[in-house]
Design a protein around this motif. Structure first.
Motif, PDB file in Angstrom:
ATOM      1  N   GLN A   1       0.855  -1.179   0.000  1.00 46.06           N
ATOM      2  CA  GLN A   1       0.000   0.000   0.000  1.00 46.06           C
ATOM      3  C   GLN A   1       0.892   1.229   0.000  1.00 46.06           C
ATOM      4  O   GLN A   1       1.966   1.211   0.599  1.00 46.06           O
ATOM      5  CB  GLN A   1      -0.887   0.023   1.238  1.00 46.06           C
ATOM      6  N   CYS A   2       0.450   2.279  -0.661  1.00 49.35           N
ATOM      7  CA  CYS A   2       1.203   3.534  -0.681  1.00 49.35           C
ATOM      8  C   CYS A   2       0.425   4.578   0.109  1.00 49.35           C
ATOM      9  O   CYS A   2      -0.551   5.141  -0.397  1.00 49.35           O
ATOM     10  CB  CYS A   2       1.440   3.996  -2.123  1.00 49.35           C
ATOM     11  N   ARG A   3       0.845   4.782   1.339  1.00 48.72           N
ATOM     12  CA  ARG A   3       0.210   5.748   2.233  1.00 48.72           C
ATOM     13  C   ARG A   3       1.310   6.610   2.849  1.00 48.72           C
ATOM     14  O   ARG A   3       2.468   6.206   2.912  1.00 48.72           O
ATOM     15  CB  ARG A   3      -0.549   5.040   3.364  1.00 48.72           C
ATOM     16  N   PRO A   4       0.990   7.791   3.349  1.00 52.17           N
ATOM     17  CA  PRO A   4       2.009   8.596   4.032  1.00 52.17           C
ATOM     18  C   PRO A   4       2.530   7.859   5.278  1.00 52.17           C
ATOM     19  O   PRO A   4       1.749   7.375   6.093  1.00 52.17           O
ATOM     20  CB  PRO A   4       1.251   9.870   4.422  1.00 52.17           C
ATOM     21  N   VAL A   5       3.846   7.760   5.380  1.00 51.60           N
ATOM     22  CA  VAL A   5       4.487   7.071   6.505  1.00 51.60           C
ATOM     23  C   VAL A   5       5.586   7.965   7.058  1.00 51.60           C
ATOM     24  O   VAL A   5       6.424   8.463   6.299  1.00 51.60           O
ATOM     25  CB  VAL A   5       5.109   5.727   6.066  1.00 51.60           C
TER      26      VAL A   5
ATOM     27  N   SER B   1       5.971   7.899   0.950  1.00 51.05           N
ATOM     28  CA  SER B   1       4.769   7.182   0.569  1.00 51.05           C
ATOM     29  C   SER B   1       5.158   5.714   0.525  1.00 51.05           C
ATOM     30  O   SER B   1       6.086   5.332  -0.194  1.00 51.05           O
ATOM     31  CB  SER B   1       4.277   7.649  -0.811  1.00 51.05           C
TER      32      SER B   1
ATOM     33  N   ASP C   1       4.290   1.422   2.386  1.00 54.78           N
ATOM     34  CA  ASP C   1       3.549   0.467   3.195  1.00 54.78           C
ATOM     35  C   ASP C   1       4.217   0.403   4.565  1.00 54.78           C
ATOM     36  O   ASP C   1       5.313  -0.128   4.715  1.00 54.78           O
ATOM     37  CB  ASP C   1       3.573  -0.902   2.503  1.00 54.78           C
ATOM     38  N   ARG C   2       3.548   0.968   5.567  1.00 47.56           N
ATOM     39  CA  ARG C   2       4.153   1.096   6.892  1.00 47.56           C
ATOM     40  C   ARG C   2       4.597  -0.255   7.461  1.00 47.56           C
ATOM     41  O   ARG C   2       5.700  -0.396   7.991  1.00 47.56           O
ATOM     42  CB  ARG C   2       3.198   1.778   7.866  1.00 47.56           C
TER      43      ARG C   2
ATOM     44  N   HIS D   1       9.212  -0.698  -3.238  1.00 49.34           N
ATOM     45  CA  HIS D   1       8.984   0.725  -2.985  1.00 49.34           C
ATOM     46  C   HIS D   1       9.792   1.608  -3.944  1.00 49.34           C
ATOM     47  O   HIS D   1       9.851   2.824  -3.768  1.00 49.34           O
ATOM     48  CB  HIS D   1       9.360   1.079  -1.538  1.00 49.34           C
TER      49      HIS D   1
ATOM     50  N   CYS E   1       6.933   4.630  -4.714  1.00 53.87           N
ATOM     51  CA  CYS E   1       5.980   3.601  -4.323  1.00 53.87           C
ATOM     52  C   CYS E   1       4.866   3.491  -5.358  1.00 53.87           C
ATOM     53  O   CYS E   1       4.238   4.483  -5.723  1.00 53.87           O
ATOM     54  CB  CYS E   1       5.392   3.941  -2.952  1.00 53.87           C
TER      55      CYS E   1
ATOM     56  N   GLU F   1       1.406   1.291  -5.758  1.00 55.57           N
ATOM     57  CA  GLU F   1       0.534   0.386  -5.021  1.00 55.57           C
ATOM     58  C   GLU F   1       0.231  -0.859  -5.815  1.00 55.57           C
ATOM     59  O   GLU F   1      -0.049  -0.813  -7.015  1.00 55.57           O
ATOM     60  CB  GLU F   1      -0.772   1.099  -4.640  1.00 55.57           C
TER      61      GLU F   1
ATOM     62  N   GLN G   1      -2.006  -4.568  -5.376  1.00 54.12           N
ATOM     63  CA  GLN G   1      -2.979  -5.336  -4.599  1.00 54.12           C
ATOM     64  C   GLN G   1      -2.605  -6.820  -4.609  1.00 54.12           C
ATOM     65  O   GLN G   1      -2.000  -7.295  -5.569  1.00 54.12           O
ATOM     66  CB  GLN G   1      -4.382  -5.155  -5.178  1.00 54.12           C
TER      67      GLN G   1
END
Length: 196
Positions: free
Chosen positions: A40-44, A77, A79-80, A166, A191, A193, A195
């Motif tokens: 997943q590409c989220r702010p980390v 950005s 995957d934490r 990433h 990054c 994303e 699935q």
């Protein structure tokens, strides 16, 4: 009764090792499948990840000394959970090869177009020949290590697969008898994303 108890403990330990090995192999297989490793590409905030990793590592023992240096807020950005896994792998390796009176430093820095984090130890170091092979599956720089040490020989291969997913790079600098530094560079926008 003592023999039965020892046998049960041995079976539990071996079962745990096999479970870790299976999980590790699945992660690597997924990383090589079409589409690559699911991320997943989220702010980390990598600084927060480092703090969580230090808490996790210290919960299993306080030696060698472990500290964090660098910027307070380093955003990427990504995957934490996967990035935390990379940090845990690097810290686990550092602890295995660093004496109790040594030290491990986690550094986090923000650059213009990338985030950088590293794990530096004062351990035994890695020979120049082995530095070329340590990201290969099942490779162990210390051939004398036994399975009882808990390692599967897959940790660094997994770390490399996660970093590559990433869009980043991982490298090692080391000197025998003086320790090692593993550095991960995650470029901005690297990054993508994926699935499961």
């Amino acid at each position: 009764d003592d023999d039965v108890e020892r046998s049960i403990l041995d079976l539990k330990r071996e079962s745990g090792r096999m479970s870790r090995l299976t999980d590790d192999l699945l992660t690597l297989a997924r990383s090589e499948a079409p589409g690559g490793l699911a991320i997943q590409c989220r702010p980390v905030n990598l600084s927060d990840v480092a703090k969580d990793v230090v808490r996790t590592v210290l919960a299993s023992g306080s030696e060698p000394e472990l500290s964090i240096e660098g910027d307070d807020e380093v955003m990427v950005s990504g995957d934490r959970d996967r990035l935390e896994q990379v940090r845990l792998i690097l810290c686990d390796n550092a602890r295995r090869y660093t004496p109790a009176d040594g030290s491990i430093v986690l550094r986090i820095t923000q650059e213009k177009s990338a985030a950088r984090f590293s794990v530096t130890d004062t351990g035994v170091g890695i020979s120049p020949e082995d530095q070329q092979r340590i990201f290969t599956r099942f490779f162990r720089a210390d051939a004398s290590r036994e399975r009882a040490s808990g390692g599967t020989g897959l940790g660094l291969a997994i770390a490399k697969a996660i970093v590559s997913a990433h869009g980043g790079e991982i490298e090692v600098r080391s000197e025998l008898g003086a320790g090692s530094t593993f550095t991960v560079v995650l470029p901005a926008g690297g990054c993508v994303e994926r699935q499961p």
